[in-house]
Design a protein around this motif. Structure first.
Motif, short mmCIF file in Angstrom:
data_model
loop_
_atom_site.label_atom_id
_atom_site.label_comp_id
_atom_site.label_asym_id
_atom_site.label_seq_id
_atom_site.Cartn_x
_atom_site.Cartn_y
_atom_site.Cartn_z
N ALA A 152 0.83 -1.21 0.00
CA ALA A 152 0.00 0.00 0.00
C ALA A 152 0.86 1.25 0.00
O ALA A 152 0.53 2.25 -0.67
CB ALA A 152 -0.93 0.00 1.22
N VAL A 153 1.97 1.23 0.73
CA VAL A 153 2.88 2.38 0.74
C VAL A 153 3.53 2.56 -0.62
O VAL A 153 3.68 3.68 -1.12
CB VAL A 153 3.96 2.22 1.84
N LYS A 154 3.90 1.46 -1.25
CA LYS A 154 4.51 1.52 -2.58
C LYS A 154 3.59 2.21 -3.57
O LYS A 154 4.04 2.96 -4.45
CB LYS A 154 4.83 0.10 -3.05
N GLU A 155 2.29 1.98 -3.43
CA GLU A 155 1.31 2.59 -4.33
C GLU A 155 1.23 4.10 -4.17
O GLU A 155 0.77 4.80 -5.07
CB GLU A 155 -0.07 1.97 -4.08
N LEU A 156 1.68 4.61 -3.02
CA LEU A 156 1.61 6.05 -2.76
C LEU A 156 2.83 6.81 -3.29
O LEU A 156 2.83 8.05 -3.29
CB LEU A 156 1.49 6.30 -1.25
N GLU A 157 3.86 6.09 -3.73
CA GLU A 157 5.09 6.74 -4.18
C GLU A 157 4.88 7.55 -5.46
O GLU A 157 4.09 7.17 -6.34
CB GLU A 157 6.18 5.69 -4.44
N VAL A 158 5.61 8.68 -5.54
CA VAL A 158 5.66 9.44 -6.78
C VAL A 158 6.58 8.67 -7.74
O VAL A 158 7.72 8.37 -7.41
CB VAL A 158 6.23 10.85 -6.54
N SER A 159 6.06 8.33 -8.90
CA SER A 159 6.81 7.49 -9.84
C SER A 159 7.19 8.27 -11.09
O SER A 159 6.33 8.85 -11.75
CB SER A 159 5.96 6.26 -10.22
N ILE A 160 8.49 8.30 -11.39
CA ILE A 160 9.00 8.95 -12.60
C ILE A 160 9.59 7.87 -13.51
O ILE A 160 10.38 7.04 -13.04
CB ILE A 160 10.08 9.99 -12.25
N PRO A 161 9.19 7.83 -14.77
CA PRO A 161 9.71 6.79 -15.67
C PRO A 161 11.22 6.77 -15.71
O PRO A 161 11.89 7.81 -15.61
CB PRO A 161 9.13 7.20 -17.04
N GLU A 162 11.79 5.58 -15.81
CA GLU A 162 13.24 5.43 -15.79
C GLU A 162 13.91 6.13 -16.96
O GLU A 162 15.06 6.57 -16.85
CB GLU A 162 13.61 3.94 -15.80
N ASP A 163 13.23 6.25 -18.11
CA ASP A 163 13.85 6.86 -19.28
C ASP A 163 13.68 8.38 -19.32
O ASP A 163 14.09 9.05 -20.26
CB ASP A 163 13.29 6.25 -20.57
N ALA A 164 13.04 8.94 -18.26
CA ALA A 164 12.84 10.39 -18.22
C ALA A 164 14.12 11.08 -17.75
O ALA A 164 14.76 10.65 -16.79
CB ALA A 164 11.69 10.74 -17.28
N ARG A 165 14.50 12.15 -18.45
CA ARG A 165 15.72 12.89 -18.12
C ARG A 165 15.35 14.22 -17.48
O ARG A 165 14.53 14.97 -18.02
CB ARG A 165 16.54 13.12 -19.39
N ASN A 166 15.95 14.50 -16.34
CA ASN A 166 15.67 15.74 -15.62
C ASN A 166 16.35 16.92 -16.31
O ASN A 166 17.59 17.02 -16.32
CB ASN A 166 16.15 15.62 -14.17
N ILE A 167 15.58 17.81 -16.89
CA ILE A 167 16.16 18.97 -17.60
C ILE A 167 15.90 20.26 -16.82
O ILE A 167 16.07 21.36 -17.34
CB ILE A 167 15.59 19.09 -19.02
N SER A 168 15.49 20.14 -15.55
CA SER A 168 15.26 21.32 -14.72
C SER A 168 16.57 22.05 -14.46
O SER A 168 17.65 21.46 -14.41
CB SER A 168 14.63 20.91 -13.39
N LYS A 169 16.48 23.36 -14.30
CA LYS A 169 17.65 24.19 -14.05
C LYS A 169 17.84 24.42 -12.55
O LYS A 169 16.89 24.39 -11.76
CB LYS A 169 17.48 25.55 -14.75
N LYS A 170 19.09 24.66 -12.16
CA LYS A 170 19.39 25.04 -10.79
C LYS A 170 19.13 26.53 -10.61
O LYS A 170 19.08 27.30 -11.58
CB LYS A 170 20.85 24.74 -10.46
N PHE A 171 18.98 26.95 -9.38
CA PHE A 171 18.75 28.36 -9.07
C PHE A 171 19.86 29.23 -9.67
O PHE A 171 19.59 30.27 -10.30
CB PHE A 171 18.68 28.55 -7.56
N SER A 172 21.11 28.78 -9.46
CA SER A 172 22.25 29.59 -9.92
C SER A 172 22.36 29.64 -11.44
O SER A 172 23.05 30.51 -11.99
CB SER A 172 23.55 29.02 -9.34
N ASP A 173 21.67 28.72 -12.15
CA ASP A 173 21.69 28.75 -13.61
C ASP A 173 20.82 29.86 -14.16
O ASP A 173 21.01 30.32 -15.30
CB ASP A 173 21.19 27.41 -14.18
N VAL A 174 19.88 30.34 -13.36
CA VAL A 174 18.90 31.31 -13.85
C VAL A 174 19.05 32.67 -13.19
O VAL A 174 19.00 33.70 -13.85
CB VAL A 174 17.46 30.78 -13.59
N PHE A 175 19.31 32.68 -11.88
CA PHE A 175 19.36 33.94 -11.15
C PHE A 175 20.79 34.30 -10.80
O PHE A 175 21.53 33.51 -10.22
CB PHE A 175 18.52 33.85 -9.87
#
Length: 379
Positions: free
Chosen positions: A121-144
């Motif tokens: 039941a706990v496993k079902e509550l996890e936030v799941s991101i596909p393994e082939d997804a690449r994180n392209i988010s920027k860091k704070f210092s990259d923008v500001f």
């Protein structure tokens, strides 16, 4: 705390009620009373403008003061509430519920939830991101842009128990959890918090008090609560040596030394007896004194389980927690007092109970081996 006591809300501390987190994550752990009190306090928050009485909560939620106090204890323990006491009232500081990812990333909270609703039941509550997804988010210092050399400061999160590092050392040293791993994790965290220890210090304690390489929360707690109430000066030289050796060897190693001196081997039943004593929360140093005294009194090459367990039960009742306490208890036992009175005319600086180990019926080889035990066990 009484129903007529006043409380105030801490100003500028309005918290949004996170229904999803409270129901999915917290409710199975804190229960209905604590959840109801938390929702009440969120709903009636007034920014500290007026004093309230606890009887208002009781009247609205329709239960008694004992249940309210228990609910407040749970809420403060799970970090949903902080309760302060002033000279004439109490202060209530609300805290927001953790989101899904933050809650399940905490190893202790996760284990608590798993204990209530199960791992699946706990496993079902996890936030799941596909393994082939690449994180392209920027860091704070990259923008500001900023003139500061460091990233902007953020509120410090409550420190958590580093379970991953703890388990890496467990794998290295062959240490394992008991049959209830989830309860062990929660217990380890509780010990760390109670005694202000970091994860590495807790590991050292767990490793030193393990039973057959399994973590024992009871022995860990016994070790932390251990106090030597008798000053060193109260012990004779012979007693100090016995204490030193009892503290320096594991119960099995200590027993092997004595058995070797009697040209005997440790039996399976004796190993089990040592484990039984450890399961009673005795530390090895206390077990060693019990073993040595039992051999002294029974004059046998094998441990007498009936005699040893009778003595152990008495020690358990009297909460004997250290080698020092054990020797003092034996020194003042009725049996030893009777012998001391019978031999009052023969003065000696050797403690009566420890003297039994080195006299009369022992062979010369046995006497020499036991003498080595007292003098340092160099073998």
């Amino acid at each position: 705390m009484n129903p007529i006591d006043d409380f105030l809300f801490v100003k500028h501390n309005k918290v949004t009620y996170n229904t999803t987190s409270l129901i999915q994550l917290y409710f199975p752990i804190i229960g209905s009373d604590a959840a109801a009190v938390y929702e009440y306090l969120i709903s009636f928050f007034d920014d500290g403008r007026h004093k309230h009485k606890f009887s208002e909560i009781l009247n609205h939620l329709q239960f008694g003061m004992r249940r309210l106090e228990e609910a407040l204890v749970v809420l403060t323990a799970i970090d949903l509430l902080e309760l302060y006491q002033t000279r004439d009232s109490y202060l209530v500081k609300m805290k927001p519920a953790l989101g899904n990812e933050a809650f399940l990333a905490d190893p202790v909270y996760r284990r608590l939830l798993e204990m209530r609703i199960g791992e699946i039941a706990v496993k079902e509550l996890e936030v799941s991101i596909p393994e082939d997804a690449r994180n392209i988010s920027k860091k704070f210092s990259d923008v500001f842009e900023t003139d500061q050399k460091t990233n902007p400061t953020t509120a410090q999160a409550k420190p958590t128990f580093d379970l991953a590092s703890f388990q890496r050392l467990m794998a290295r040293d062959g240490l394992t959890f008991s049959e209830n791993e989830k309860a062990d994790v929660v217990g380890l965290y509780a010990i760390a918090e109670k005694y202000q220890m970091n994860w590495f210090e807790v590991y050292g304690l767990a490793n030193a008090t393990a039973i057959n390489r399994k973590i024992s929360l009871k022995r860990m707690e016994a070790k932390k609560q251990q106090t030597n109430k008798v000053a060193n000066g109260d012990f004779t030289n012979s007693e100090r040596i016995v204490i030193e050796q009892a503290k320096s060897l594991s119960s099995l190693a200590f027993l092997k030394v004595i058995k070797d001196s009697r040209k005997a081997v440790v039996t399976k039943a004796e190993r089990q007896l040592l484990e039984d004593l450890a399961q009673m929360s005795f530390l090895d140093e206390v077990i060693n004194i019990l073993v040595l005294y039992t051999f002294n009194k029974t004059n046998s090459a094998n441990l007498s389980k009936p005699y040893l367990m009778t003595l152990a039960n008495d020690f358990s009742y009297r909460e004997i927690a250290s080698a020092e306490d054990a020797i003092v208890a034996l020194r003042h036992s009725p049996e030893m007092q009777k012998k001391a009175n019978a031999k009052a005319s023969k003065k000696s600086n050797v403690p009566e109970w420890s003297k039994q180990e080195f006299k009369t019926e022992a062979s010369e080889e046995e006497l020499a081996a036991l003498e080595a035990l007292i003098q340092g066990m160099e073998d």
